[in-house]
Enzyme design. Structure first.
Site, PDB file in Angstrom:
ATOM      1  CG  HIS A   1      36.130  49.973  44.998  1.00 29.19           C
ATOM      2  ND1 HIS A   1      36.319  50.978  45.922  1.00 29.19           N
ATOM      3  CD2 HIS A   1      36.489  48.818  45.600  1.00 29.19           C
ATOM      4  CE1 HIS A   1      36.781  50.454  47.042  1.00 29.19           C
ATOM      5  NE2 HIS A   1      36.900  49.154  46.873  1.00 29.19           N
TER       6      HIS A   1
ATOM      7  CG  PHE B   1      29.647  55.370  44.297  1.00 26.60           C
ATOM      8  CD1 PHE B   1      28.588  56.182  43.954  1.00 26.60           C
ATOM      9  CD2 PHE B   1      29.382  54.165  44.941  1.00 26.60           C
ATOM     10  CE1 PHE B   1      27.284  55.823  44.261  1.00 26.60           C
ATOM     11  CE2 PHE B   1      28.083  53.788  45.255  1.00 26.60           C
ATOM     12  CZ  PHE B   1      27.027  54.626  44.912  1.00 26.60           C
ATOM     13  CG  HIS B   2      35.221  54.450  44.374  1.00 28.10           C
ATOM     14  ND1 HIS B   2      35.250  53.653  45.505  1.00 28.10           N
ATOM     15  CD2 HIS B   2      34.639  55.613  44.770  1.00 28.10           C
ATOM     16  CE1 HIS B   2      34.712  54.298  46.531  1.00 28.10           C
ATOM     17  NE2 HIS B   2      34.318  55.490  46.100  1.00 28.10           N
ATOM     18  N   PRO B   3      35.310  54.631  39.374  1.00 31.70           N
ATOM     19  CG  PRO B   3      34.529  56.006  37.630  1.00 31.70           C
ATOM     20  CD  PRO B   3      34.335  55.703  39.097  1.00 31.70           C
TER      21      PRO B   3
ATOM     22  N   PRO C   1      38.953  56.219  46.464  1.00 30.42           N
ATOM     23  CG  PRO C   1      38.394  56.409  44.195  1.00 30.42           C
ATOM     24  CD  PRO C   1      37.803  56.166  45.561  1.00 30.42           C
TER      25      PRO C   1
END
Ligand SMILES: Cc1cc2nc3c(=O)[nH]c(=O)nc-3n(C[C@H](O)[C@H](O)[C@H](O)COP(=O)(O)OP(=O)(O)OC[C@H]3O[C@@H](n4cnc5c(N)ncnc54)[C@H](O)[C@@H]3O)c2cc1C
Ligand code: SF4
Length: 616
Positions: free
Chosen positions: A400, A554-556, A599
């Site tokens: 993301h 910031f959203h793996p 997420p």
């Protein structure tokens, strides 16, 4: 003078010349060196080597050390060295560090003052936390959960409430509100993030990828923005991944429960701040869909410090809800214990082995092991446990990815007076996967995005209170991979489609800023850093090469994705790791794809659904 200090003094004086009003290079270089002490061992030599290269180049080309050159010559030298994109990218890395330290120092008093201005919204929660040094070397539970972040906390809460004895093992330590109110912003940054905040993904472009570490995981440092998983994403997970739990009707009650627990509500306009208000005004002028973001931050006072831990205990991370609820049901948290291996015997989980900070080991026996170490740490942990044979483990990483822009306004904006992430523009979300969010950084900690060096940079910093800042994330295809066994090594190769999406996101943000009245937009595009009209913006965007953008994420997610096809999904549709019994995964790794929105709620709802299955 030691080489390191001389090199850093030169770098500081070139970036922020004292003759133009920049800070004293001697003091700033000392502060940079102090900050480097809190960083992983490999960072300091890399930074010093970079600064020393600049100083040597100065000695060779101008026959004098960088610091002793007149300011204009220093600037000319930097301009020459950064004429190539490689040189420019190398200087950007050094600049980011120096400006982070300089900005945080400059605003430390204001940050701490605003943190202490009003009492915490709530006291620290009652948690049953024992540092591993005081935890017995062997113990036994029904279930052990690895990681106390969004996914781990939710699983622990569910299992403990179902009557199981649960231990949660966390590598980081507990951070209470007193610490967050009273410590220096740089110290908070260095201690709340894995590897002092230096984690990233290699690739073109490289991606800055910060990851939280502590009791509460990344929810300690996140921005508190909440979205329910979009219906179209859930349908894809159900139909293409074969993840039955994601059926929208099945998943809705889990989302509802998380939403209620997190006390999600829209950002109130009276604490939002001018940064968010300008984003809403710009979108409205264009006729684009926008709204205050929904957040889990009851009692937020708008001090803009979420990314270094909320000093008001207003942001409702899992250390304030799921973890205390788990502890109230009997769960115990072991902190400062890095899980080295999941233990198995005869193809069944038998517990975990963890390492204390002094190197000694802790064994916890349990028939159920829930792995929730996060999308970057779960694959290496499974590999070093001998459970990493699935061909897709570590693959399919989606990030993301995000880019940022800033708009200059005549009136002060003071983007850091208000909620850190406050308003969203989702006009192009469904059609192009672009989600814009008005986002600031904690006071002073965002100046590294400002263009230029020397006099130009000092002037930019002085006028930073007139900038409104936006970030945009794009829903990406899985394009990365977590390698490694002892440590995670992350590779991410932005696809052509997502590169174009990032560039388009800059256009979208620029248009919002101009529509809100910005006189110029700082695009973040190398070579076209500053545009003064929509036409210039279009030209800059049309010329932009995504490989040279400054990208952060910031959203793996997705590195142990859950689905029905045993060939493609390391985790089955119930959350169980394939090839062993008694091991489940409940963190961001199991999401089959990028959820296309921030997420945390999706991760927590999926963790709830999986752990409800284990409990039953
Ligand atoms: C700056 C920032 C802002 C963000 N903002 C938002 C936002 O506004 N909204 C949103 O929805 N999402 C946001 N996110 C993302 C969100 O917080 C994460 O997606 C989510 O917390 C991930 O949950 P997780 O359970 O997978 O991992 P984490 O929450 O990262 O938890 C994993 C935990 O496991 C621990 N751990 C790792 N390895 C081991 C080991 N070997 N032994 C023991 N413990 C271990 C870690 O220390 C960590 O505490 C943000 C993230 C960042 C970095
Ligand atoms: S802006 Fe962030 S850090 Fe400040 S009070 Fe609100 S939630 Fe906490």
């Amino acid at each position: 003078m030691p080489v390191a200090q001389r090199a850093l003094r030169g770098l500081c004086s070139a970036l922020l010349p004292p003759e133009a009003g920049g800070p004293d290079p001697g003091e700033l270089s000392q502060e940079v060196l102090r900050f480097l002490e809190s960083q992983p061992r490999y960072v300091r030599p890399a930074v010093v080597a970079g600064a020393a290269c600049l100083d040597t180049a100065s000695a060779l080309l101008a026959r004098r050390r960088l610091e002793s050159l007149p300011p204009a010559t220093r600037e000319a030298l930097l301009r020459r060295l950064t004429a190539s994109q490689v040189g420019s990218a190398a200087l950007d890395g050094l600049k980011a560090l120096v400006l982070l330290v300089a900005g945080a120092e400059r605003f430390a008093g204001e940050s701490i003052g605003s943190a202490r201005r009003s009492p915490p919204a709530r006291p620290d929660a009652e948690l049953d936390v024992t540092p591993s040094a005081a935890w017995p070397s062997t113990s036994r539970f029904d279930a052990v959960v690895v990681g106390s972040g969004a996914g781990g906390a939710m699983a622990a809460r569910t299992l403990a409430r179902a009557g199981m004895s649960v231990a949660i093992v966390e590598e980081g330590r507990r951070h209470g509100v007193d610490e967050l109110r009273n410590s220096h912003p740089l110290q908070r940054f260095a201690t709340l993030y894995r590897d002092g905040g230096t984690t990233g993904a290699l690739g073109r472009p490289p991606v800055v990828l910060p990851i939280g570490r502590g009791v509460g995981g990344t929810t300690l440092v996140n921005s508190g923005t909440c979205f329910r998983t979009p219906q179209a994403v859930l349908e894809r997970w159900r139909d293409e991944a074969g993840l039955g739990l994601a059926d929208p009707d099945t998943f809705a009650p889990y989302l509802d429960e998380v939403w209620r627990m997190l006390q999600v509500a829209p950002v109130p306009l009276d604490v939002m701040g001018r940064n968010g208000m300008l984003a809403l005004a710009g979108a409205e002028a264009l006729g684009w869909r926008s709204a205050p973001l929904e957040r889990n931050a009851p009692g937020c006072g708008g001090c803009c410090q979420c990314a270094i831990g909320c000093p008001r205990n207003a942001k409702f991370g899992v250390h304030l809800n799921a973890l205390p609820e788990a502890c109230a049901a009997g769960a115990k948290i072991v902190s400062e214990a890095r899980v080295e291996r999941v233990l198995t015997e005869g193809g069944r989980a038998t517990g975990i082995e963890a390492r204390r900070n002094d190197g000694s080991s802790v064994t916890i026996r349990a028939e159920h092991v829930i792995v929730a170490a996060g999308a970057s740490e779960t694959p290496p942990l499974l590999r070093r446990s001998g459970l990493g044979s699935h061909h897709h483990l570590g693959r399919n990483l989606a990030l993301h990815p995000a880019v940022g822009t800033a708009g200059r306004f005549e009136e002060p904006v003071v983007a850091w007076h208000g909620v850190l992430q406050s308003a969203g523009v989702d006009e192009f979300h469904q059609s192009h996967g672009i989600l814009v969010e008005a986002t600031s950084t904690p006071p002073g900690m965002g100046s590294m995005v400002l263009p230029g060096f020397g006099r130009e940079l000092v002037a930019e910093i002085d006028a930073a209170d007139h900038l409104a800042t936006l970030g945009a994330m794009v829903a990406d295809l899985p394009a990365g991979r977590v390698h490694g066994t002892r440590r995670a090594l992350i590779r991410y190769d932005l696809t052509r489609r997502d590169g174009r999406r990032l560039v388009e996101a800059i256009r979208v943000m620029g248009r919002v800023l101009f529509a809100a009245g910005a006189s110029e937009v700082l695009t973040g595009i190398p070579g076209s850093a500053r545009v003064r009209s929509s036409d210039e913006l279009d030209e800059a965007v049309d010329r932009a090469d995504p490989r040279w953008l400054h990208v952060a994420a910031f959203h793996p997610v997705g590195t142990a994705r859950a689905g029905s096809d045993p060939e493609r999904f390391p985790v089955d549709p119930t959350g169980a790791l394939r090839g062993v019994s008694g091991v489940w995964v409940t963190d961001a790794s199991v999401l089959p794809t990028c959820p296309e929105v921030n997420p945390q709620v999706s991760i927590m709802a999926l963790a709830l659904a999986i752990s409800a299955g284990i409990a039953s």
